[in-house]
Motif scaffolding. Structure first.
Motif, PDB file in Angstrom:
ATOM      1  N   ASP A 113      10.297  46.884  38.683  1.00  8.75           N
ATOM      2  CA  ASP A 113      11.621  47.468  38.897  1.00  8.75           C
ATOM      3  C   ASP A 113      11.689  48.915  38.415  1.00  8.75           C
ATOM      4  O   ASP A 113      12.552  49.677  38.837  1.00  8.75           O
ATOM      5  CB  ASP A 113      12.692  46.649  38.165  1.00  8.75           C
ATOM      6  N   ILE A 114      10.776  49.273  37.499  1.00  4.91           N
ATOM      7  CA  ILE A 114      10.807  50.610  36.898  1.00  4.91           C
ATOM      8  C   ILE A 114       9.587  51.452  37.288  1.00  4.91           C
ATOM      9  O   ILE A 114       9.687  52.671  37.402  1.00  4.91           O
ATOM     10  CB  ILE A 114      10.885  50.500  35.349  1.00  4.91           C
ATOM     11  N   TYR A 115       8.449  50.817  37.526  1.00  7.46           N
ATOM     12  CA  TYR A 115       7.221  51.574  37.785  1.00  7.46           C
ATOM     13  C   TYR A 115       6.576  51.173  39.113  1.00  7.46           C
ATOM     14  O   TYR A 115       6.560  49.991  39.482  1.00  7.46           O
ATOM     15  CB  TYR A 115       6.195  51.339  36.666  1.00  7.46           C
ATOM     16  N   LEU A 159      19.271  53.809  36.485  1.00 10.56           N
ATOM     17  CA  LEU A 159      19.557  52.524  35.851  1.00 10.56           C
ATOM     18  C   LEU A 159      21.016  52.154  36.097  1.00 10.56           C
ATOM     19  O   LEU A 159      21.907  53.000  35.962  1.00 10.56           O
ATOM     20  CB  LEU A 159      19.297  52.600  34.340  1.00 10.56           C
ATOM     21  N   LYS A 173      17.970  52.799  26.453  1.00 12.61           N
ATOM     22  CA  LYS A 173      16.558  52.491  26.689  1.00 12.61           C
ATOM     23  C   LYS A 173      15.658  53.274  25.745  1.00 12.61           C
ATOM     24  O   LYS A 173      14.684  52.734  25.198  1.00 12.61           O
ATOM     25  CB  LYS A 173      16.175  52.800  28.142  1.00 12.61           C
ATOM     26  N   SER A 191       6.928  56.419  37.215  1.00 13.17           N
ATOM     27  CA  SER A 191       8.255  55.952  36.840  1.00 13.17           C
ATOM     28  C   SER A 191       9.268  56.265  37.945  1.00 13.17           C
ATOM     29  O   SER A 191       9.309  57.381  38.460  1.00 13.17           O
ATOM     30  CB  SER A 191       8.703  56.621  35.532  1.00 13.17           C
ATOM     31  N   CYS A 223      17.216  48.846  38.395  1.00 14.55           N
ATOM     32  CA  CYS A 223      17.205  50.234  38.848  1.00 14.55           C
ATOM     33  C   CYS A 223      17.584  50.278  40.325  1.00 14.55           C
ATOM     34  O   CYS A 223      17.143  49.439  41.120  1.00 14.55           O
ATOM     35  CB  CYS A 223      15.809  50.820  38.632  1.00 14.55           C
ATOM     36  N   TRP A 226      15.661  45.666  32.980  1.00 19.79           N
ATOM     37  CA  TRP A 226      16.449  46.758  33.518  1.00 19.79           C
ATOM     38  C   TRP A 226      16.562  46.606  35.031  1.00 19.79           C
ATOM     39  O   TRP A 226      15.612  46.186  35.683  1.00 19.79           O
ATOM     40  CB  TRP A 226      15.793  48.103  33.210  1.00 19.79           C
ATOM     41  N   LEU A 257      12.339  56.376  37.318  1.00 19.69           N
ATOM     42  CA  LEU A 257      13.462  57.034  36.636  1.00 19.69           C
ATOM     43  C   LEU A 257      13.275  58.538  36.501  1.00 19.69           C
ATOM     44  O   LEU A 257      14.221  59.301  36.680  1.00 19.69           O
ATOM     45  CB  LEU A 257      13.679  56.405  35.254  1.00 19.69           C
TER      46      LEU A 257
END
Length: 295
Positions: free
Chosen positions: A46-48, A11, A32, A67, A6, A4, A69
């Protein structure tokens, strides 16, 4: 393996080999959610964001991650590839996916892989600090224990019905979520069975009995002589019975008199009724001794 991308906490794309999918953040989040726990992701950073290391024990390192996101905190369990066999990681994934709808099992959110590590992302949970339990009202304390013990037995029932053996059902692997649900973790110590195994089922019930003793020991001055009210002593003896044909089974354990005085459909801390019990210390010997007619 999927990756992913971000940007500004949203995203913007999904990459798979030479294919890149662009869509709105909302549509990619839906995709997702559908793929989570069914595929392997790469690019965990990239996410966390890493927040804090909680524990480094054995082959696993546990930390809190945040996260990008949704801004929520999750638990990440990291395994070095050189220290764990790949099939054990994937067996753990299969087991956790089988149990994903069960409320008393630690819920897996994502699975990531890098060149040297595996990362399992779980919901946020905390250890229960049993040693800090200190209530003036012992009946309330016993109620807490009964909730914990019933949840533990429900976990074992679920494991037996799914032909799963968990070899480390201990207080260290019992966590609690934000809704005060008990959660069984430590599934690197679990394995899928090809058929029902009465010996393994008996071992898990035995571990539940030992956990019950540990719970009561935390609030007992004399660790060798523990007072357990509400038929708890007979439940523990039934769980600890070493002969399988004499040990109580999971259905008998869950329907035991020990649990009958509490309303589990109400608030976790609301007791249906309290029946005062004046009991002396209970031991194995006292149960087998004849009753003194002078008492």
């Amino acid at each position: 393996m999927l990756k992913w991308k971000c940007q500004e906490n949203k995203l913007i794309s999904l990459n798979f080999q030479q294919i890149t999918i662009y869509a709105t953040n909302e549509d990619l989040l839906i995709l997702k959610k559908h793929l989570d726990c069914k595929t392997t992701y790469v690019g965990i950073r990239d996410i966390y964001d890493n927040v804090i290391l909680i524990q480094e024990l054995g082959i696993a390192k546990t930390c809190k991650v945040k996260s990008k996101l949704d801004g929520k905190i999750y638990i990440c369990k990291c395994y070095k590839k050189q220290e764990v066999e790949k099939y054990k990681i994937y067996e753990q994934l299969v087991i956790l996916r089988k149990l994903i709808d069960f409320k008393n099992v630690a819920q897996l959110n994502d699975f990531y892989e890098s060149s040297n590590s595996y990362y399992l992302i779980f919901e946020q949970m905390n250890k229960i600090h049993y040693h800090s339990f200190c209530h003036e009202d012992i009946q309330s304390m016993m109620f807490v224990y009964q909730i914990l013990n019933q949840d533990i037995l429900c976990c074992i029932k679920m494991l037996i019905s799914n032909r799963i053996f968990h070899s480390q059902i201990t207080l260290q692997n019992i966590l609690i979520d934000k809704n005060m649900n008990c959660k069984l973790a430590g599934f690197e110590h679990a394995e899928l069975l090809s058929e029902d195994n009465p010996i393994f089922n008996s071992l898990m019930l035995n571990m539940a009995g030992k956990m019950m003793i540990k719970l009561y020991q935390y609030n007992s001055i004399n660790k060798e002589l523990i007072s357990i009210p509400d038929y708890g002593n007979s439940l523990i003896q039934g769980l600890l019975e070493t002969k399988i044909d004499q040990q109580i089974n999971i259905e008998q354990a869950l329907s035991h008199q020990y649990f009958e005085y509490f309303d589990y459909n109400s608030s976790p801390m609301k007791q249906q009724q309290i029946i005062p019990k004046l009991k002396s210390f209970i031991t194995q010997q006292s149960l087998s001794s004849p009753i003194d007619s002078n008492i």
